[in-house]
Design a protein around this motif. Sequence first.
Motif, mmCIF file in Angstrom:
data_model
loop_
_atom_site.group_PDB
_atom_site.id
_atom_site.type_symbol
_atom_site.label_atom_id
_atom_site.label_comp_id
_atom_site.label_asym_id
_atom_site.label_seq_id
_atom_site.Cartn_x
_atom_site.Cartn_y
_atom_site.Cartn_z
ATOM 1 N N UNK A 162 12.099 4.099 2.428
ATOM 2 C CA UNK A 162 11.670 3.763 1.074
ATOM 3 C C UNK A 162 12.300 2.437 0.653
ATOM 4 N N UNK A 163 11.474 1.502 0.211
ATOM 5 C CA UNK A 163 11.936 0.221 -0.309
ATOM 6 C C UNK A 163 11.816 0.243 -1.834
ATOM 7 N N UNK A 164 12.703 -0.474 -2.491
ATOM 8 C CA UNK A 164 12.762 -0.437 -3.955
ATOM 9 C C UNK A 164 12.716 -1.856 -4.509
ATOM 10 N N UNK A 165 11.958 -2.041 -5.577
ATOM 11 C CA UNK A 165 11.912 -3.309 -6.313
ATOM 12 C C UNK A 165 11.675 -3.031 -7.784
ATOM 13 N N UNK A 166 11.559 -4.067 -8.564
ATOM 14 C CA UNK A 166 11.284 -3.929 -9.995
ATOM 15 C C UNK A 166 10.114 -4.816 -10.384
ATOM 16 N N UNK A 167 9.348 -4.344 -11.357
ATOM 17 C CA UNK A 167 8.189 -5.114 -11.819
ATOM 18 C C UNK A 167 8.695 -6.421 -12.434
ATOM 19 N N UNK A 168 8.293 -7.531 -11.857
ATOM 20 C CA UNK A 168 8.774 -8.845 -12.285
ATOM 21 C C UNK A 168 7.778 -9.559 -13.181
ATOM 22 N N UNK A 169 6.495 -9.457 -12.850
ATOM 23 C CA UNK A 169 5.457 -10.155 -13.612
ATOM 24 C C UNK A 169 4.271 -9.233 -13.851
ATOM 25 N N UNK A 170 3.704 -9.330 -15.049
ATOM 26 C CA UNK A 170 2.500 -8.590 -15.415
ATOM 27 C C UNK A 170 1.459 -9.607 -15.863
ATOM 28 N N UNK A 171 0.254 -9.524 -15.284
ATOM 29 C CA UNK A 171 -0.760 -10.557 -15.523
ATOM 30 C C UNK A 171 -1.130 -10.666 -16.998
ATOM 31 N N UNK A 172 -1.174 -9.545 -17.713
ATOM 32 C CA UNK A 172 -1.542 -9.607 -19.127
ATOM 33 C C UNK A 172 -3.030 -9.694 -19.364
ATOM 34 N N UNK A 173 -3.828 -9.451 -18.319
ATOM 35 C CA UNK A 173 -5.282 -9.521 -18.448
ATOM 36 C C UNK A 173 -5.903 -8.547 -17.465
ATOM 37 N N UNK A 174 -6.926 -7.818 -17.918
ATOM 38 C CA UNK A 174 -7.642 -6.873 -17.067
ATOM 39 C C UNK A 174 -8.822 -7.593 -16.414
ATOM 40 N N UNK A 175 -8.881 -7.529 -15.083
ATOM 41 C CA UNK A 175 -9.968 -8.181 -14.361
ATOM 42 C C UNK A 175 -11.253 -7.380 -14.537
ATOM 43 N N UNK A 176 -12.303 -8.078 -14.943
ATOM 44 C CA UNK A 176 -13.571 -7.404 -15.233
ATOM 45 C C UNK A 176 -14.175 -6.769 -13.986
ATOM 46 N N UNK A 177 -13.984 -7.385 -12.838
ATOM 47 C CA UNK A 177 -14.625 -6.882 -11.615
ATOM 48 C C UNK A 177 -14.034 -5.561 -11.161
ATOM 49 N N UNK A 178 -12.718 -5.386 -11.312
ATOM 50 C CA UNK A 178 -12.044 -4.181 -10.811
ATOM 51 C C UNK A 178 -11.511 -3.288 -11.915
ATOM 52 N N UNK A 179 -11.580 -3.733 -13.179
ATOM 53 C CA UNK A 179 -11.028 -2.992 -14.310
ATOM 54 C C UNK A 179 -9.575 -2.624 -14.037
ATOM 55 N N UNK A 180 -8.807 -3.611 -13.619
ATOM 56 C CA UNK A 180 -7.402 -3.393 -13.315
ATOM 57 C C UNK A 180 -6.609 -4.630 -13.694
ATOM 58 N N UNK A 181 -5.293 -4.436 -13.832
ATOM 59 C CA UNK A 181 -4.386 -5.532 -14.181
ATOM 60 C C UNK A 181 -3.422 -5.761 -13.021
ATOM 61 N N UNK A 182 -3.220 -7.025 -12.679
ATOM 62 C CA UNK A 182 -2.372 -7.378 -11.551
ATOM 63 C C UNK A 182 -0.909 -7.400 -11.979
#
Length: 370
Positions: free
Chosen positions: A249-269
């Motif tokens: 198991x590898x561990x990290x922390x969320x560093x950046x949030x795109x702040x925008x939902x992509x219309x094609x995938x309905x998801x946020x990077x």
Amino acid sequence: MRARSFLYPIIGAAGLLAGCSSASSSDTASDKPESEVPANSQLDAVYVTATQPAQSLSLPGELESYFQTDISPRVSAYVLRLHADIGDHVRQGQVLADLDAPELTAALNEAASKQKAAEAVLQSSRGTYHRLRQTARTAGAIAPLQLAQARTQVITDSLNVAAAQSHYNAAKQMTNYLHLTAPFAGVITERNLSPGAAVGTGGPGSLPLFKLRQLSRLRLRVAVPEAYVAEVHQGSPVEFSVKPFPGRIFVGRITRIAGSVQAATRSEQIEIDIPNAKEDLKPGMFASASLPITRPQSSIFVPKSSIVTTAERTYVIRIAQGHASLVDIQQGDENNGQVQVFGKLKAGDVVLHTGTEDVAEQQAVQVAVK
């Protein structure tokens, strides 16, 4: 003899009537439905709970280099020498290849000559101006106009020297492009050309000379579905695994949030920075990431075994005042054997621990609450 023979028909008729009565009783008993849950039996039951559990969302992701770039020539030339190859670790500023372009060398020599010529002209005009100034100290020896013209010539020649210097610097910069250097420390992951190959300034379909990737620090990119974007926060820990290291198991922390939902995938990077000093992880690996998710409202949970699913409905059996009530529900997330349910239930209600279709609506049931 007559008396005995008279008794036989009576006994036979009685036996026949008894047989008919027994058969009739048997048929009546078989028609009556038998409950598989005896009325005096005691069933296990549990309380409905309302909790706000910390859940995890499992999502696929891909590892990428923190920095990655294609290294291509900025001038048209030939590959003279290569100083790096695929798999080589290079440091920032290290020369990776030398190129050969005779016309650029000739342009640099020409620019150097013009600069020296301009400097010589400037030196001559300055000498003339200084001599005229010395002579002008004698009244009437030099006309003021002649002195002014000499001074103007010095200024003009100074500007010519500056222009020649700029032209020389530009030519020198072009020749510096003949030495390809690494913009950052990393690993050469591709080498596409060999010495003697003609290279240009790039364009559609052209191959870079090198591909350079940073391996000591990676990015894990994950697309979070729109339904969960409000529950993902910067700095939250993320666990992930990769197929080359099963069980690790590898561990990290969320560093950046795109702040925008992509219309094609309905998801946020989102991106998670991953230290990789030993370079065990490689760019391009697919990862299975587990993101912590906390629902903002409390949810109703029952054991998974409490849910009864038939072709017509899904329900749980609530017990109130010793009688059963079939409550229709919809299922949500599952966590540690507990299932989130939506329906006419509230915390504290008693439901059977193990649901069964054998319990009917308003049937009397004895329970033991765990």
